[in-house]
Each structure stands twice: as C-alpha cells, then as structure tokens.
Design a protein around this motif. Sequence first.
Motif, PDB file in Angstrom:
ATOM      1  N   ALA A  13     -10.604  11.279  -5.628  1.00  0.00           N
ATOM      2  CA  ALA A  13     -10.375  10.173  -4.696  1.00  0.00           C
ATOM      3  C   ALA A  13      -9.399  10.549  -3.589  1.00  0.00           C
ATOM      4  O   ALA A  13      -9.235   9.796  -2.634  1.00  0.00           O
ATOM      5  CB  ALA A  13      -9.855   8.955  -5.447  1.00  0.00           C
ATOM      6  N   LYS A  73     -15.148   3.466  -5.238  1.00  0.00           N
ATOM      7  CA  LYS A  73     -14.744   4.868  -5.171  1.00  0.00           C
ATOM      8  C   LYS A  73     -14.655   5.476  -6.569  1.00  0.00           C
ATOM      9  O   LYS A  73     -14.918   6.663  -6.761  1.00  0.00           O
ATOM     10  CB  LYS A  73     -13.380   4.998  -4.481  1.00  0.00           C
ATOM     11  CG  LYS A  73     -13.399   4.718  -2.985  1.00  0.00           C
ATOM     12  CD  LYS A  73     -14.029   5.862  -2.216  1.00  0.00           C
ATOM     13  CE  LYS A  73     -13.875   5.635  -0.713  1.00  0.00           C
ATOM     14  NZ  LYS A  73     -14.454   6.743   0.073  1.00  0.00           N
ATOM     15  N   GLN A 109     -10.150  -4.792  -0.860  1.00  0.00           N
ATOM     16  CA  GLN A 109      -9.504  -3.522  -1.184  1.00  0.00           C
ATOM     17  C   GLN A 109      -9.821  -3.118  -2.618  1.00  0.00           C
ATOM     18  O   GLN A 109     -10.069  -1.952  -2.920  1.00  0.00           O
ATOM     19  CB  GLN A 109      -7.991  -3.638  -0.977  1.00  0.00           C
ATOM     20  CG  GLN A 109      -7.578  -3.681   0.496  1.00  0.00           C
ATOM     21  CD  GLN A 109      -6.085  -3.898   0.666  1.00  0.00           C
ATOM     22  OE1 GLN A 109      -5.420  -4.424  -0.215  1.00  0.00           O
ATOM     23  NE2 GLN A 109      -5.570  -3.487   1.804  1.00  0.00           N
ATOM     24  N   GLU A 119     -11.939   0.179  -3.749  1.00  0.00           N
ATOM     25  CA  GLU A 119     -11.356   1.113  -4.713  1.00  0.00           C
ATOM     26  C   GLU A 119     -12.256   1.281  -5.937  1.00  0.00           C
ATOM     27  O   GLU A 119     -12.496   2.402  -6.401  1.00  0.00           O
ATOM     28  CB  GLU A 119      -9.982   0.623  -5.150  1.00  0.00           C
ATOM     29  CG  GLU A 119      -9.339   1.536  -6.176  1.00  0.00           C
ATOM     30  CD  GLU A 119      -8.059   0.953  -6.730  1.00  0.00           C
ATOM     31  OE1 GLU A 119      -7.707  -0.183  -6.358  1.00  0.00           O
ATOM     32  OE2 GLU A 119      -7.412   1.631  -7.526  1.00  0.00           O
ATOM     33  N   LEU A 122      -9.083   1.033   0.646  1.00  0.00           N
ATOM     34  CA  LEU A 122      -8.047   1.630  -0.195  1.00  0.00           C
ATOM     35  C   LEU A 122      -7.820   3.102   0.055  1.00  0.00           C
ATOM     36  O   LEU A 122      -6.703   3.546   0.260  1.00  0.00           O
ATOM     37  CB  LEU A 122      -8.410   1.418  -1.664  1.00  0.00           C
ATOM     38  CG  LEU A 122      -7.254   1.684  -2.606  1.00  0.00           C
ATOM     39  CD1 LEU A 122      -6.118   0.723  -2.355  1.00  0.00           C
ATOM     40  CD2 LEU A 122      -7.706   1.592  -4.030  1.00  0.00           C
ATOM     41  N   PHE A 123      -8.867   3.907   0.020  1.00  0.00           N
ATOM     42  CA  PHE A 123      -8.683   5.337   0.129  1.00  0.00           C
ATOM     43  C   PHE A 123      -8.982   5.798   1.549  1.00  0.00           C
ATOM     44  O   PHE A 123     -10.056   6.294   1.845  1.00  0.00           O
ATOM     45  CB  PHE A 123      -9.593   6.077  -0.868  1.00  0.00           C
ATOM     46  CG  PHE A 123      -9.261   5.782  -2.293  1.00  0.00           C
ATOM     47  CD1 PHE A 123      -8.026   6.098  -2.799  1.00  0.00           C
ATOM     48  CD2 PHE A 123     -10.177   5.161  -3.125  1.00  0.00           C
ATOM     49  CE1 PHE A 123      -7.704   5.830  -4.117  1.00  0.00           C
ATOM     50  CE2 PHE A 123      -9.862   4.883  -4.434  1.00  0.00           C
ATOM     51  CZ  PHE A 123      -8.628   5.219  -4.924  1.00  0.00           C
ATOM     52  N   ILE A 159      -3.034   3.808  -1.757  1.00  0.00           N
ATOM     53  CA  ILE A 159      -3.346   3.015  -2.940  1.00  0.00           C
ATOM     54  C   ILE A 159      -2.652   1.661  -2.855  1.00  0.00           C
ATOM     55  O   ILE A 159      -1.427   1.591  -2.739  1.00  0.00           O
ATOM     56  CB  ILE A 159      -2.896   3.743  -4.221  1.00  0.00           C
ATOM     57  CG1 ILE A 159      -3.603   5.098  -4.324  1.00  0.00           C
ATOM     58  CG2 ILE A 159      -3.166   2.892  -5.458  1.00  0.00           C
ATOM     59  CD1 ILE A 159      -3.131   5.946  -5.484  1.00  0.00           C
ATOM     60  N   ILE A 195      -6.417   6.993 -10.849  1.00  0.00           N
ATOM     61  CA  ILE A 195      -6.951   7.466  -9.569  1.00  0.00           C
ATOM     62  C   ILE A 195      -7.154   8.975  -9.692  1.00  0.00           C
ATOM     63  O   ILE A 195      -6.183   9.732  -9.753  1.00  0.00           O
ATOM     64  CB  ILE A 195      -5.991   7.161  -8.402  1.00  0.00           C
ATOM     65  CG1 ILE A 195      -5.534   5.700  -8.445  1.00  0.00           C
ATOM     66  CG2 ILE A 195      -6.652   7.493  -7.072  1.00  0.00           C
ATOM     67  CD1 ILE A 195      -6.631   4.686  -8.358  1.00  0.00           C
ATOM     68  N   SER A 227       0.855  -1.175   0.000  1.00  0.00           N
ATOM     69  CA  SER A 227       0.000   0.000   0.000  1.00  0.00           C
ATOM     70  C   SER A 227       0.896   1.232   0.000  1.00  0.00           C
ATOM     71  O   SER A 227       1.765   1.378   0.848  1.00  0.00           O
ATOM     72  CB  SER A 227      -0.901   0.014   1.238  1.00  0.00           C
ATOM     73  OG  SER A 227      -1.712   1.167   1.252  1.00  0.00           O
TER      74      SER A 227
END
Length: 312
Positions: A132, A295, A288, A292, A225-226, A150, A128, A99
């Motif tokens: 985000a 999102k 994850q 993501e 993820l975010f 990420i 991305i 990550s």
Amino acid sequence: MKLSWIFSITALSVSAALSGCTSSGQNPSDVLLNQDLSAQATQALSTQTICCQDFSQISYQPFATGKKLIDANSPAMQFENGKSYFYAVRIEDQFVGQSISISSVIGKNAFPLQVILLKTDFQVSRIIPTSAFMTTDYTLLSAPALKANISLLPDERLMIITADNQYMGKAISLPHPEKLKEQATGIVAKPYPDIQIPYSPWGVIELSTQENGSLTNLFKSDSALFTNQTSAPVTTPVVSQQASVPAVVAATPMVTSSKTGISAQTKTYYQQAITQAVKENQLEQAMQLVSEAKKLGYTEAETVFIQAVKAK
C-alpha cells in the motif's frame, strides 16, 4: 557512477558497528541512508533478543513527527511474517482522526515498512501492508521514499511500524539518476538501466500530520487514503550473502478471509466504521474508509457505503 548526489547527503565512512557512529560525530540517519548495511542488519537481527511476546508488553512512545531510526538500538519481536525490528507509538487525543503521513526514506537500502494499528485493548484494527506504500520520485533536493497517508480511526490509539520480511532478499527498482538529469537539463543521455536498492531490516522512517483533503470523487480509488506520486514498489530478487530471517508465528494471529485476503475482523470493522460514519454525516471520512478498504482488497466496501447512504 556515484549515486550520492541523488540523496542530497554527504558520503560517509562507516565503522563496523552502527552504534559507533554517534560517538564519531556522524549522523546515524545519514549512515543508514548512505551505506549498504543490509547484510550487517540481517546478521544483527538474527541474534537480537526478543523484547516482547505480545502487543501488550511493548513500550509505546508518544506520537511525534519527524525522522525515526529503526536500527540495532530498536526493539525486536516475532511478528506474523517474521522477526523484525520495530518502532511503536501511542496516539494521543489530539491526533485522533487526523491523516498521518508515513514514509520510509530510500537511500542505499530501503526498509519495507508495514503498519499495524491497534485499539486500546491491543486488538488489531487493521494492517497496512508494504504494497500500500507507493514510491515517490526523487529530486535533486530530496530522496525517494515509500509513502502513504493514513487516516486514523477514532479507536486506533496504538501504531507499530515493522518490516514486511517477504521483501528481504529482494530489491526495489528506481530510475537511474541520469534520467533525472535529463529531466532537469533537457539533454538526452544514453539509456541507463534502473538501479536496484536492496531491502534491509534497518531504515529511516519519517512521520508527519496533515489536514484531510476535500472529497473530490466518491469512488476514485486514489482520492482518499493512500495518496502517492508514482506507482507501487517494484521488487526484484538480489543475490546476497545475508542470513535469511526465519519465518515465525505471530504473537497475535489474524484470521483471514479467503475471498478478500484480509482478516474477518478487519472486514467487520470496515463495515461498522463506514456505516457509522455515514449515519453521522461524515461522508468524507466514510469515503476514506472505502478507499482504504479497497486498497487492502475489500472491494465490497463500496457496496457497504451505498447501502448505508440509501438507509439514511
């Protein structure tokens, strides 16, 4: 009221050209954070020579943590949403599956970063967007930032950090520093309006790595993820004398899905990646990916996950 104490850096006087800062003993990152160079940056970008015609021509630096400058010394290229300076890295084997935390530090300007992740054949894996990246709170010891964590997929080996030009000419809204004083001292001051920080083609990016967290909630949208401290960046128009950055055609166009707004290629990639992760009992990684994808607007990713689990 002076705002320099927010960012915990000394106020600097800047010469006309950013390249002259190093020779005078000034830290270039401090210059970018403490001075409003958005007009200068926009003008410089308008005359900057394009380095590359497509992603395969870019010179990628080995991935390394720390602060990275995007300024007049950075290469520029025409992307889907306009001409932009950028920073490009190659992901080495030891970082695959980790990550990565990516931040755009906010000073007197903000760099509206977006991240393009590529496979080894220079095909786009996913993008991305700036939306985000969430705005972290500032403190007496640290500056606010646009930040996202990420999780890299196994075949994502190239990363390009560029600007999202739709934010140029706008500003990000931050709480007035007096509100921070109130939180620290408990003394209630008179109401203060939020401050407006203009977006700029130049900025300070910070990269770091971290261990993936445990799976705490399968379908909690902010669990994987975010991760962020506050909310998505709020932008407002600003009146500026800056030259506009012309919109240009991307070197590698993406075909988007009218239903989700993401590319058909990205949608297919998430379907395959989520299914494969479930087959390999990598449930945390699968979730994850689900978080993501949601999102980015691909809400059907959750259904893909459920079907993959049932099919085991």
